[in-house]
Design an enzyme around this catalytic site. Structure first.
Site, mmCIF file in Angstrom:
data_model
loop_
_atom_site.group_PDB
_atom_site.id
_atom_site.type_symbol
_atom_site.label_atom_id
_atom_site.label_comp_id
_atom_site.label_asym_id
_atom_site.label_seq_id
_atom_site.Cartn_x
_atom_site.Cartn_y
_atom_site.Cartn_z
ATOM 1 N N ASP A 21 -15.362 -11.022 44.669
ATOM 2 C CA ASP A 21 -15.040 -10.889 46.094
ATOM 3 C C ASP A 21 -14.952 -9.413 46.466
ATOM 4 O O ASP A 21 -14.180 -8.667 45.874
ATOM 5 C CB ASP A 21 -13.707 -11.603 46.367
ATOM 6 N N ASN A 23 -14.359 -8.189 49.727
ATOM 7 C CA ASN A 23 -13.597 -7.817 50.929
ATOM 8 C C ASN A 23 -12.201 -8.427 51.011
ATOM 9 O O ASN A 23 -11.582 -8.425 52.068
ATOM 10 C CB ASN A 23 -14.405 -8.157 52.191
ATOM 11 N N ASP A 25 -11.053 -11.489 51.001
ATOM 12 C CA ASP A 25 -10.735 -12.767 51.651
ATOM 13 C C ASP A 25 -10.600 -13.906 50.630
ATOM 14 O O ASP A 25 -10.420 -15.072 50.988
ATOM 15 C CB ASP A 25 -11.781 -13.125 52.728
ATOM 16 N N ASP A 29 -18.728 -13.074 47.163
ATOM 17 C CA ASP A 29 -19.724 -12.831 48.207
ATOM 18 C C ASP A 29 -20.883 -11.984 47.680
ATOM 19 O O ASP A 29 -20.879 -11.545 46.521
ATOM 20 C CB ASP A 29 -19.066 -12.163 49.426
ATOM 21 N N GLU A 256 -33.527 -29.912 38.795
ATOM 22 C CA GLU A 256 -32.391 -30.631 38.226
ATOM 23 C C GLU A 256 -32.806 -32.086 38.147
ATOM 24 O O GLU A 256 -33.045 -32.720 39.167
ATOM 25 C CB GLU A 256 -31.152 -30.475 39.116
ATOM 26 N N ASP A 327 -21.618 -27.528 37.221
ATOM 27 C CA ASP A 327 -21.231 -28.948 37.268
ATOM 28 C C ASP A 327 -20.649 -29.428 35.945
ATOM 29 O O ASP A 327 -20.326 -30.614 35.809
ATOM 30 C CB ASP A 327 -22.463 -29.829 37.556
HETATM 31 C C1 GLC Z 1 -26.406 -31.103 42.154
HETATM 32 C C2 GLC Z 1 -25.548 -29.874 42.160
HETATM 33 C C3 GLC Z 1 -24.145 -30.294 42.433
HETATM 34 C C4 GLC Z 1 -24.097 -30.960 43.796
HETATM 35 C C5 GLC Z 1 -25.112 -32.085 43.900
HETATM 36 C C6 GLC Z 1 -25.332 -32.483 45.319
HETATM 37 O O1 GLC Z 1 -26.034 -31.983 41.160
HETATM 38 O O2 GLC Z 1 -25.698 -29.179 40.966
HETATM 39 O O3 GLC Z 1 -23.246 -29.227 42.373
HETATM 40 O O4 GLC Z 1 -22.823 -31.484 44.019
HETATM 41 O O5 GLC Z 1 -26.365 -31.718 43.400
HETATM 42 O O6 GLC Z 1 -26.026 -31.476 46.004
HETATM 43 CA CA CA Z 2 -15.323 -12.207 50.187
#
Ligand code: GLC
Ligand code: CA
Length: 554
Positions: A21, A23, A25, A29, A256, A327
């Site tokens: 981060d 800034n 918050d 970023d 994926e 994930d």
């Molecule tokens: C993929 C992403 C996951 C997301 C899902 C829905 O599995 O890696 O993080 O929640 O798609 O977009």
């Molecule tokens: Ca930030």
């Protein structure tokens, strides 16, 4: 046009919200990333996969996009993005963006229009159906959301239901509509024209749904898969997208690919298909989880059998190598058992075991310093998936306890605690209040401490490993052969190319393991190891988590 640069690359994944981060918050970023570009470069990687940075209401932390051509305000501006991209390219780092194209946010203007009336031109951008039953109050079919519960949401405005295979704020796009497919190609071209080098394609295998949306076979957790994983028009859609966008650039794509098997993977990635360059297969990540959620015991032979099988993909296919992403829980502990005071050895052992295989390795932020899972209380879980699991579990006896047990091992939140830069306030991640709790382990596990660890710096080991891989033809092209496949402690394999052989030994146990070698592999010198004095003999005694690469004497 295609140089296939990714075959000699290591990719570093950044989950921007939790990286750095700039800034105060509390939210990571783009300027935070810019400030760490040398850190990334010195790790010796040559590409970055950036999780979504587009405009989003953040129901699923950016995987719910409300504008594909704008930067999320919390992350910065388009000028910041361009500066970041330039900074990466100047350091020889390519940028792969996340392409979330199975669904959008319900706040995307396409969906706002789509839900407004049955006659709106955007109605057909999404998948709308009448409900079942006399009053239409039952969902159109029995498919479940990947986050739990029905995959359908009733919408008052028009009295119909829309499909969402993820949260109800992530309506699925209707890829049957050619206008939707054109929009996605345009979006890809928009970013590639800016200089982006490729895409990681989010749940791309779900884009084609079977006509009529038939009910799925009974499955309380994941119902309907057989009607939308690699659905009837999947290959056609991907070939079209490739032709209209990716193939026009020297791009790299990785899909994926939940549900893709070793058997059908070549249909998705063989070079002559003109589809994706690579996929993330998840079979190895399922060897200690049933249905991806219910933990069961890790057994080395089951795990290495899957890795070895994927190493035998046809020549026209290319593998990816990974143990972590945003994930998944952290790999330390998960694949190593209790490592006690051997965190360095365990982390570097996993690195060697994975990265000496054939394919493109991916390293997830924090993995390079050996970050570990976090202990959460129920209320600490922030992820939409964990919250959904708790709310469903609350309705069944012992549900909460079961949910707690599974999430402690499986939650995606483990990977999302902020990056641990130092032992100071908020681990150096932010000067403000972090959006998500820090893993208290930051007091000892952090970048600064790791760099000071000298010989035992995990980061430095990764950097050495990456330097060793680069340009090494044996690692890039060599044939793969696993030794003693049933071994419960040691993962052993060779890589051979044009008369040269590398032997890889990785002890997955926190104790000494002996390993017998055939005469032709029992003499050579260690070229990379996580102990200072690894040596080869007819019977090697591997110390706790010892991992070494030996160049075999010809
Ligand atoms: C993929 C992403 C996951 C997301 C899902 C829905 O599995 O890696 O993080 O929640 O798609 O977009
Ligand atoms: Ca930030």
């Amino acid at each position: 046009m295609k140089t296939r640069w990714y075959k000699d690359a290591v990719v570093y994944q950044i989950y921007p919200r939790s990286f750095c981060d700039s800034n105060g918050d509390g939210i990571g970023d783009l300027r935070g990333i810019i400030s760490k570009l040398d850190y990334i470069k010195d790790l010796g990687v040559n590409a970055v996969w950036l999780s979504p940075i587009y405009k989003s209401p953040n129901d699923d932390n950016g995987y719910d996009i409300s504008n594909y051509r704008e930067i999320m305000e919390e992350f910065g501006t388009m000028a910041d993005f361009e500066e970041m991209l330039e900074g990466m390219h100047a350091r020889g780092i390519k940028l792969i963006m996340d392409l979330v194209a199975n669904h959008t946010s319900d706040e995307h203007e396409w969906f706002v229009k789509s839900r407004s009336s049955k006659d709106d031109p955007f109605r057909d951008y999404y998948i709308w159906r009448k409900g079942r039953g006399k009053d239409g109050k039952r969902p159109p079919n029995n498919w479940t959301s990947r986050f739990g519960g029905s995959a359908w949401q009733f919408d008052e405005a028009t009295g119909e239901w829309y499909l969402h295979l993820f949260s109800k704020k992530q309506p699925d796009l209707n890829w049957e509509n050619p206008a939707v497919r054109r929009e996605i190609a345009d979006i890809c071209n928009f970013w590639m024209e800016k200089g982006v080098d490729g895409f990681r394609c989010d749940v791309i295998t779900y884009i084609s749904k079977e006509e009529g949306l038939p009910n799925g076979k009974f499955n309380p957790i994941m119902c309907g898969d057989e009607h939308f994983v690699l659905g009837p028009r999947y290959h056609e859609f991907i070939r079209e997208l490739n032709k209209n966008s990716w193939a026009k650039f020297d791009s790299y794509t990785v899909g994926e690919s939940t549900g893709v098997t070793f058997e059908n993977a070549p249909e998705c990635i063989a070079e002559e298909r003109g589809e994706l360059d690579t996929i993330f297969g998840f079979e190895h990540m399922c060897t200690d989880m049933y249905m991806e959620v219910i933990p069961h015991k890790f057994k080395l032979p089951r795990f290495t059998a899957v890795l070895s099988k994927w190493q035998s993909l046809p020549e026209s296919c290319w593998n990816t190598l990974f143990l972590e992403n945003h994930d998944q829980p952290r790999s330390l502990g998960r694949f190593t058992g209790d490592f006690g005071d051997k965190r360095y050895e365990a982390a570097t052992m996993l690195a060697v075991a994975m990265q000496m295989q054939k394919g493109t390795p991916f390293v997830y932020q924090g993995q390079e310093i050996g970050m570990v899972n976090c202990k959460f209380r129920d209320e600490d879980y922030l992820d939409v998936m964990a919250r959904q699991v708790f709310s469903i579990a609350a309705k069944i006896p012992f549900g909460k306890a079961i949910a707690r047990y599974c999430l402690a091992r499986r939650a995606r939140d483990h990977a999302r605690t902020p990056m641990q830069w130092n032992a100071g306030a908020n681990a150096g991640f932010t000067a403000g209040k972090p959006w998500m709790m820090l893993n208290p382990s930051y007091k000892t596990i952090n970048v600064e401490a790791d760099k000071k660890a000298g010989e035992k710096s995990i980061y430095a080991f990764y950097a050495r490993l990456h330097a060793f891989r680069r340009g090494n033809e044996v690692i890039k092209c060599g044939s793969y052969r696993q030794l003693d496949k049933k071994n419960k402690s040691v993962y052993a394999y060779t890589r051979s190319h044009e008369g040269k052989t590398l032997l890889v030994l990785a002890n997955f146990k926190n104790k000494t393991s002996k390993f017998k070698l055939p005469p032709e592999l029992s003499s050579g010198r260690a070229v990379l190891s996580n102990y200072p004095d690894s040596a080869l003999s007819a019977e090697v005694s591997l110390r706790p988590y010892e991992a070494a690469v030996f160049e075999i004497n010809a």
